[in-house]
Enzyme design. Structure first.
Site, PDB file in Angstrom:
ATOM      1  N   LYS A  20     -16.846  66.309  89.292  1.00  0.00           N
ATOM      2  CA  LYS A  20     -17.410  65.132  88.752  1.00  0.00           C
ATOM      3  C   LYS A  20     -18.265  64.443  90.022  1.00  0.00           C
ATOM      4  CE  LYS A  20     -16.708  62.557  85.058  1.00  0.00           C
ATOM      5  NZ  LYS A  20     -16.166  63.056  83.524  1.00  0.00           N
TER       6      LYS A  20
HETATM    7  N1  GLU Z   1     -19.080  63.535  81.253  1.00  0.00           N
HETATM    8  C1  GLU Z   1     -18.447  63.867  80.111  1.00  0.00           C
HETATM    9  C2  GLU Z   1     -17.209  64.245  80.114  1.00  0.00           C
HETATM   10  O1  GLU Z   1     -16.233  63.503  80.910  1.00  0.00           O
HETATM   11  C3  GLU Z   1     -19.360  65.290  79.950  1.00  0.00           C
HETATM   12  C4  GLU Z   1     -19.162  66.315  80.969  1.00  0.00           C
HETATM   13  C5  GLU Z   1     -20.047  67.779  80.834  1.00  0.00           C
HETATM   14  O2  GLU Z   1     -20.835  67.930  79.842  1.00  0.00           O
HETATM   15  O3  GLU Z   1     -20.364  68.415  81.960  1.00  0.00           O
HETATM   16  O4  GLU Z   1     -16.351  64.981  79.522  1.00  0.00           O
END
Ligand code: GLU
Length: 428
Positions: A120
């Site tokens: 993240k």
């Molecule tokens: N931000 C989204 C999540 O928390 C998508 C992450 C992604 O597609 O890599 O799952």
């Protein structure tokens, strides 16, 4: 349909109850580790991130002043494949929050069995206060700062709260310019015309509703005139409401950072989307009453879908939940003490790492399409997504029945086992 990406933001006062996400992630992890009887050293390793990067960078603002921005990228565990996860632009972003979200990504990718680890990122900023030029500069500088640890085989960012397909396009461009060729697989959640996937926008919300419908099937409940309340009207909330509406549910409430609207007879979601596009706000939509974000959590409904931020269902709000099912479209919306309260009230929770995994599943499809330079149509994407969500729901449910666990702990046990096995097979 053109809808801003990013999950729904809450107000600043609600942002204040951010924090605690890492405690939540750790408490959930500890509980699963105890049940799995996992090796102490391995558990200790899995509880912390493999790699953490903090970056400080300057941006020249429109008024000529130079401002320092701080950002993070945390890679939790890459045993099962490249790190994968979104980037959050918000004033309350902290390293601990990003750590929690990265850890949840590892478990999420493992639960739905896609070949990724978890990551993240975040930048402390308020994207609503930045001009388009400033936003682009922040994005490009941040992308360059995290470049040493990102790339199509290493770590692939995506949108999250406060970031959009446009932001992904700038990140792709920053990478592509550096390498001298267009590299679509470096980010997901991109606009369609530069290698985005059909159905990526809708993916999280559709996935949420696939798990809800599967829960109804598994528990033998009638999926008929199901009453749904959705907290958050960003990407996850919007498409959860729309998917629910399309599946014949009665969506009685939705909300965004400023509050929500409620109509016990149901909201016409496609018409509401037009209203929001035209007026930019939820209030004023005909026949609906105003509700606060906390009142929304306590509304009479069958399914409550918190699709905004962490720490919404707490020891304070959980006691008044009336739904029979909580579908976690957001990451980490429920604290451990709220989990206990909901269990006591016999309310089933479809945990975030399963419920909202549709987004990263279609990100995976987008990445595969980008690597192969071959694109699928939306029906194909939706069908494959449905198959994975249903199979994953059953994997978790069977694990829960076999070990007599709630769905969250079962999902975590499944995920941690998959990650631990990958580490052991590869040899630590
Ligand atoms: N931000 C989204 C999540 O928390 C998508 C992450 C992604 O597609 O890599 O799952």
């Amino acid at each position: 349909m053109e809808i801003a990406q990013g999950q729904g933001n809450m107000t600043n006062s609600q942002a204040n109850i951010q924090g605690g996400a890492l405690e939540t992630a750790h408490a959930q992890f500890d509980r699963a580790v105890q049940i799995l009887n996992l090796d102490v050293g391995l558990a200790d390793l899995l509880k912390s991130a493999q790699r953490e990067l903090t970056v400080n960078f300057p941006v020249k603002m429109d008024d000529g002043a130079v401002r320092r921005f701080t950002g993070y990228r945390v890679q939790h565990n890459a045993s099962r494949g490249p790190n994968k996860g979104g980037i959050r632009f918000a004033p309350y972003v902290s390293l601990d929050e990003v750590r929690a979200l990265a850890m949840w990504m590892t478990w999420k990718c493992a639960v739905v069995n896609i070949p990724y680890g978890g990551a993240k990122g975040g930048v402390i900023c308020d994207p609503k206060q930045l001009s388009v030029r400033e936003l682009e500069m922040v994005t490009r500088r941040y992308a360059n700062e995290i470049a040493p640890i990102t790339g199509p085989e290493v770590d692939i960012p995506a949108p999250d709260v406060g970031t959009t397909a446009q932001v992904m396009a700038w990140i792709m461009d920053a990478y592509s310019v550096r390498h001298g060729y267009a590299a679509p697989a470096v980010v997901t959640g991109k606009p369609l015309n530069i290698g985005g996937s059909a159905g990526r926008n809708e993916a999280t919300g559709r996935g949420v509703m696939f798990t809800v419908r599967e829960a109804y099937r598994v528990f033998g409940w009638r999926f008929d005139d199901v009453v749904v309340a959705v907290q958050g009207f960003g990407n996850a909330g919007t498409f959860t409401a729309l998917a629910a509406h399309e599946m014949g549910c009665r969506v009685v409430a939705v909300s965004n950072s400023k509050g929500g609207i409620y109509n016990s007879r149901g909201l016409d979601i496609p018409r509401l989307l037009v209203h929001v596009r035209e007026h930019g706000t939820l209030p004023g939509f005909d026949g609906a009453d105003g509700v606060t974000n906390y009142e929304l959590l306590a509304l009479p409904c069958d399914v409550l879908a918190p699709c905004a931020l962490e720490n919404q269902l707490t020891h304070e709000t959980a006691p008044s939940v009336q739904a029979r099912l909580v579908a976690e479209g957001a990451n980490g919306p429920t604290t451990p003490d709220a989990d206990a309260i909901l269990a006591e009230k016999n309310i089933t929770v479809i945990p975030d790492i399963l419920c909202n995994a549709g987004g990263v599943v279609v990100s995976y499809f987008e990445w595969v399409q980008g690597l192969q330079r071959m694109y699928w149509d939306e029906a194909d994407v939706a069908q494959r997504l449905e198959r994975i969500m249903i199979r994953s729901f059953w994997d978790v449910h069977e694990n829960a029945v076999r070990r007599n666990l709630d769905l969250r702990t079962a999902a975590l046990c499944l995920a941690i086992t998959r990650v631990a096995e990958a580490m052991q097979i590869r040899g630590m």
